[in-house]
Write a protein that holds these residues in place. Structure first.
Motif, PDB file in Angstrom:
ATOM      1  N   ILE A   1      50.944 -22.836 -21.450  1.00  0.00           N
ATOM      2  CA  ILE A   1      51.710 -21.780 -20.778  1.00  0.00           C
ATOM      3  C   ILE A   1      51.149 -21.504 -19.391  1.00  0.00           C
ATOM      4  O   ILE A   1      51.870 -21.101 -18.481  1.00  0.00           O
ATOM      5  CB  ILE A   1      51.716 -20.502 -21.648  1.00  0.00           C
ATOM      6  CG1 ILE A   1      52.621 -20.723 -22.875  1.00  0.00           C
ATOM      7  CG2 ILE A   1      52.205 -19.288 -20.866  1.00  0.00           C
ATOM      8  CD1 ILE A   1      52.535 -19.631 -23.911  1.00  0.00           C
TER       9      ILE A   1
ATOM     10  N   TYR B   1      50.150 -12.212 -24.944  1.00  0.00           N
ATOM     11  CA  TYR B   1      51.286 -12.692 -24.153  1.00  0.00           C
ATOM     12  C   TYR B   1      52.463 -12.942 -25.084  1.00  0.00           C
ATOM     13  O   TYR B   1      52.477 -13.917 -25.845  1.00  0.00           O
ATOM     14  CB  TYR B   1      50.877 -13.972 -23.414  1.00  0.00           C
ATOM     15  CG  TYR B   1      51.879 -14.518 -22.426  1.00  0.00           C
ATOM     16  CD1 TYR B   1      51.794 -14.198 -21.083  1.00  0.00           C
ATOM     17  CD2 TYR B   1      52.894 -15.388 -22.833  1.00  0.00           C
ATOM     18  CE1 TYR B   1      52.689 -14.727 -20.157  1.00  0.00           C
ATOM     19  CE2 TYR B   1      53.795 -15.915 -21.923  1.00  0.00           C
ATOM     20  CZ  TYR B   1      53.695 -15.576 -20.596  1.00  0.00           C
ATOM     21  OH  TYR B   1      54.591 -16.095 -19.682  1.00  0.00           O
TER      22      TYR B   1
ATOM     23  N   LEU C   1      45.980 -17.460 -25.653  1.00  0.00           N
ATOM     24  CA  LEU C   1      47.407 -17.781 -25.604  1.00  0.00           C
ATOM     25  C   LEU C   1      47.805 -18.611 -26.823  1.00  0.00           C
ATOM     26  O   LEU C   1      47.038 -19.449 -27.296  1.00  0.00           O
ATOM     27  CB  LEU C   1      47.724 -18.583 -24.341  1.00  0.00           C
ATOM     28  CG  LEU C   1      47.719 -17.818 -23.022  1.00  0.00           C
ATOM     29  CD1 LEU C   1      47.744 -18.807 -21.853  1.00  0.00           C
ATOM     30  CD2 LEU C   1      48.906 -16.874 -22.938  1.00  0.00           C
TER      31      LEU C   1
ATOM     32  N   TYR D   1      56.487 -13.735 -26.211  1.00  0.00           N
ATOM     33  CA  TYR D   1      57.418 -14.835 -25.924  1.00  0.00           C
ATOM     34  C   TYR D   1      56.694 -16.169 -25.734  1.00  0.00           C
ATOM     35  O   TYR D   1      57.205 -17.067 -25.063  1.00  0.00           O
ATOM     36  CB  TYR D   1      58.281 -14.526 -24.687  1.00  0.00           C
ATOM     37  CG  TYR D   1      59.403 -13.552 -24.964  1.00  0.00           C
ATOM     38  CD1 TYR D   1      60.505 -13.933 -25.722  1.00  0.00           C
ATOM     39  CD2 TYR D   1      59.344 -12.248 -24.489  1.00  0.00           C
ATOM     40  CE1 TYR D   1      61.526 -13.038 -25.991  1.00  0.00           C
ATOM     41  CE2 TYR D   1      60.352 -11.339 -24.754  1.00  0.00           C
ATOM     42  CZ  TYR D   1      61.453 -11.735 -25.506  1.00  0.00           C
ATOM     43  OH  TYR D   1      62.457 -10.849 -25.767  1.00  0.00           O
ATOM     44  N   ALA D   2      55.503 -16.293 -26.323  1.00  0.00           N
ATOM     45  CA  ALA D   2      54.721 -17.521 -26.154  1.00  0.00           C
ATOM     46  C   ALA D   2      55.139 -18.627 -27.118  1.00  0.00           C
ATOM     47  O   ALA D   2      54.792 -19.792 -26.895  1.00  0.00           O
ATOM     48  CB  ALA D   2      53.241 -17.218 -26.352  1.00  0.00           C
ATOM     49  N   ARG D   3      55.863 -18.308 -28.173  1.00  0.00           N
ATOM     50  CA  ARG D   3      56.216 -19.340 -29.170  1.00  0.00           C
ATOM     51  C   ARG D   3      57.185 -20.364 -28.609  1.00  0.00           C
ATOM     52  O   ARG D   3      57.120 -21.543 -28.958  1.00  0.00           O
ATOM     53  CB  ARG D   3      56.823 -18.680 -30.409  1.00  0.00           C
ATOM     54  CG  ARG D   3      55.848 -17.865 -31.238  1.00  0.00           C
ATOM     55  CD  ARG D   3      56.559 -17.276 -32.440  1.00  0.00           C
ATOM     56  NE  ARG D   3      55.706 -16.390 -33.210  1.00  0.00           N
ATOM     57  CZ  ARG D   3      55.492 -15.125 -32.929  1.00  0.00           C
ATOM     58  NH1 ARG D   3      56.061 -14.585 -31.876  1.00  0.00           N
ATOM     59  NH2 ARG D   3      54.716 -14.372 -33.697  1.00  0.00           N
TER      60      ARG D   3
ATOM     61  N   SER E   1      61.300 -19.564 -23.222  1.00  0.00           N
ATOM     62  CA  SER E   1      61.085 -18.148 -22.911  1.00  0.00           C
ATOM     63  C   SER E   1      59.741 -17.894 -22.255  1.00  0.00           C
ATOM     64  O   SER E   1      59.616 -16.998 -21.411  1.00  0.00           O
ATOM     65  CB  SER E   1      61.196 -17.317 -24.193  1.00  0.00           C
ATOM     66  OG  SER E   1      62.409 -17.563 -24.850  1.00  0.00           O
ATOM     67  N   ALA E   2      58.717 -18.656 -22.635  1.00  0.00           N
ATOM     68  CA  ALA E   2      57.393 -18.460 -22.046  1.00  0.00           C
ATOM     69  C   ALA E   2      57.421 -18.717 -20.541  1.00  0.00           C
ATOM     70  O   ALA E   2      56.736 -18.037 -19.770  1.00  0.00           O
ATOM     71  CB  ALA E   2      56.377 -19.376 -22.723  1.00  0.00           C
ATOM     72  N   LYS E   3      58.202 -19.683 -20.109  1.00  0.00           N
ATOM     73  CA  LYS E   3      58.355 -19.984 -18.688  1.00  0.00           C
ATOM     74  C   LYS E   3      59.130 -18.871 -17.987  1.00  0.00           C
ATOM     75  O   LYS E   3      58.797 -18.462 -16.867  1.00  0.00           O
ATOM     76  CB  LYS E   3      59.065 -21.327 -18.525  1.00  0.00           C
ATOM     77  CG  LYS E   3      59.607 -21.637 -17.137  1.00  0.00           C
ATOM     78  CD  LYS E   3      58.511 -21.722 -16.091  1.00  0.00           C
ATOM     79  CE  LYS E   3      59.101 -22.173 -14.753  1.00  0.00           C
ATOM     80  NZ  LYS E   3      58.151 -21.976 -13.629  1.00  0.00           N
TER      81      LYS E   3
ATOM     82  N   ASP F   1      57.638 -22.372 -26.000  1.00  0.00           N
ATOM     83  CA  ASP F   1      56.967 -22.932 -24.833  1.00  0.00           C
ATOM     84  C   ASP F   1      57.481 -24.323 -24.492  1.00  0.00           C
ATOM     85  O   ASP F   1      56.953 -24.978 -23.598  1.00  0.00           O
ATOM     86  CB  ASP F   1      55.458 -22.980 -25.081  1.00  0.00           C
ATOM     87  CG  ASP F   1      55.103 -23.871 -26.265  1.00  0.00           C
ATOM     88  OD1 ASP F   1      55.823 -23.827 -27.281  1.00  0.00           O
ATOM     89  OD2 ASP F   1      54.113 -24.609 -26.177  1.00  0.00           O
TER      90      ASP F   1
END
Length: 334
Positions: free
Chosen positions: A139, A97, A134, A99-101, A113-115, A103
Motif C-alpha cells: 500500500i 489504515y 499495514l 480500506y486496506a483489504r 480502495s486502498a489506492k 489492495d
C-alpha cells in the motif's frame, strides 16, 4: 516569534482514538493541540483549529477504524483545514489504515480502495503518512508522498515474553499462508517452532481452516499471531485447529483489535488463555467487560518515538535495526 519556535511540533487528534493521541503527546512532552470537532445537524463533520499553526510541524492522529467512513471523512476534513492554515508540514498518523483489504484487482469490476484512500489523503493535504502494521505492505506504493511503516513486533514480543513460555514449549502459529512472513519474524525473536494453518476462505466474512502445516502442536503452548482481528473467523479457526492438534495452551496476539460483528462472542467461547492486541484501535468498555482475558498493549511510545524522529529529521529505520524486515518506507531499499 523566532523561526525555531515557529516550527515547533504540534500534535492534534481526531475523534477516532483520542486516548492514544493523548498518550503519544504525553510521551513527547507536548500538549495536545486545540481542535474543535463536532457535527452539523445533518451529520456532516465540523472542524475548526483553535490555535495558530502557521509554519508548525503538525501531526494528526486518526486511525480509520470503525465507523470507517466517518473517521476517514473526518480525517480528510481535518487535513483540508490544516492545509488552509499554512503549517510547514502535515503528517497523517494513521495507526490503523482502513480500506486496506482491497489492495489489488483480483477479480473483474472491483475497486482498488486502498489506492483511492491514498489519493484522498494526499489531495486533502497530507505531506507525509505514518502507519502501523499495514494489512498489505505494498500500500505504501500507492502514495506519491513519504510513508513510514512501523511494526508493533517489539511491543508484542515483549508482552509474550512476560508469559513465561520456554522456547522448547513454544510453537508460533500463523493463521494462513499469507501471514507466514510475519509469523517467522515473531518466531525468530521468541524461538520455538512454527506452523501454518492451511486456510480456505468461504466468503469475505467467513473462513474455513483445512489442516496444519509445520511443527506438531501436541502438548505445546501455541501463540497465534495476525495483523488484525476483524470478525475473528480466521483466528478462531486457527484456535480450533490448535486445540484439535493437541495444544495444551493457546494465546492469541494481533496488532489491530477491530472486533467486528460476532468477534467478541467467538473469542469469548474460544479456548484461549489470553487475547493481546495493541491500542491502535479503541475498544469499548462493553467489549472489554465481555472479554476479561483481553490485554491491550500500548504503541504510544513507539509512535511517539517515530514522530520525534520525523520532526527532528532523524532515521526511522534505527527503530528497527534488529528487525527483519526493517521499517518500510516507500521508495527506499531495505
Amino acid at each position: 516569534m523566532t523561526g525555531a519556535n515557529n516550527n515547533k511540533l504540534k500534535i492534534f487528534s481526531g475523534r477516532a482514538n483520542r486516548p492514544l493521541a493523548e498518550s503519544i503527546a504525553r510521551h513527547l512532552g507536548v500538549p495536545l493541540g486545540n481542535l474543535n470537532l463536532g457535527n452539523f445537524p445533518d451529520g456532516e463533520s465540523s472542524v475548526r483549529i483553535d490555535e495558530d499553526v502557521r509554519g508548525r510541524d503538525v501531526f494528526i492522529v486518526q486511525p480509520t477504524c470503525p465507523p470507517v467512513n466517518e473517521n476517514l471523512m473526518e480525517l480528510l476534513i481535518i487535513l483540508d483545514a490544516f492545509k488552509r492554515a499554512s503549517p510547514a508540514r502535515v503528517t497523517a498518523v494513521i495507526p490503523y489504515y482502513g480500506y486496506a483489504r482491497q489492495d489489488r484487482k483480483d477479480t473483474g469490476r472491483v475497486p482498488i480502495s486502498a489506492k483511492l484512500v491514498a489519493d484522498l489523503l494526499t489531495t486533502a493535504g497530507a505531506h507525509r503518512v505514518l502507519c502501523l502494521d499495514l494489512h498489505a505492505a505494498q500500500i505504501q506504493g500507492f502514495f506519491n508522498i513519504p510513508v513510514d511503516h512501523l511494526y508493533a513486533v517489539k511491543e508484542v514480543t515483549a508482552h509474550v515474553r512476560t508469559l513465561g513460555i520456554t522456547s522448547d514449549d513454544l510453537v508460533v502459529l500463523s493463521t494462513d499462508e499469507g501471514n507466514v512472513k510475519k509469523a517467522l519474524l515473531y518466531q525468530r525473536r521468541l524461538g520455538g517452532q512454527i506452523a501454518v494453518v492451511d486456510k480456505r476462505r468461504a466468503s469475505a466474512e467467513e473462513t474455513k481452516a483445512a489442516h496444519l502445516i509445520g511443527a506438531p502442536l501436541v502438548n505445546k503452548t501455541v501463540v497465534i499471531f495476525d495483523d488484525m482481528i476483524s470478525t475473528a473467523s480466521s483466528m478462531v479457526n486457527a484456535v480450533e485447529v490448535a486445540r484439535k492438534q493437541g495444544a495444551k495452551k493457546i494465546y492469541v496476539c494481533a496488532t489491530h483489535g477491530l472486533l467486528c460483528g460476532p468477534a467478541v462472542d467467538r473469542l469469548r467461547e474460544a479456548p484461549v488463555e489470553q487475547i493481546a492486541v495493541t491500542d491502535s484501535i479503541p475498544i469499548s468498555k462493553d467489549k472489554l467487560d465481555k472479554l476479561p482475558n483481553l490485554k491491550q498493549i500500548s504503541v504510544a511510545p513507539l509512535m511517539a518515538d517515530a514522530i520525534r524522529r520525523i520532526h527532528g529529521n532523524e532515521s526511522i529505520s534505527d527503530l528497527f535495526k534488529d528487525e527483519t524486515p526493517p521499517v518500510e518506507r516507500r521508495g527506499e531499499g531495505r
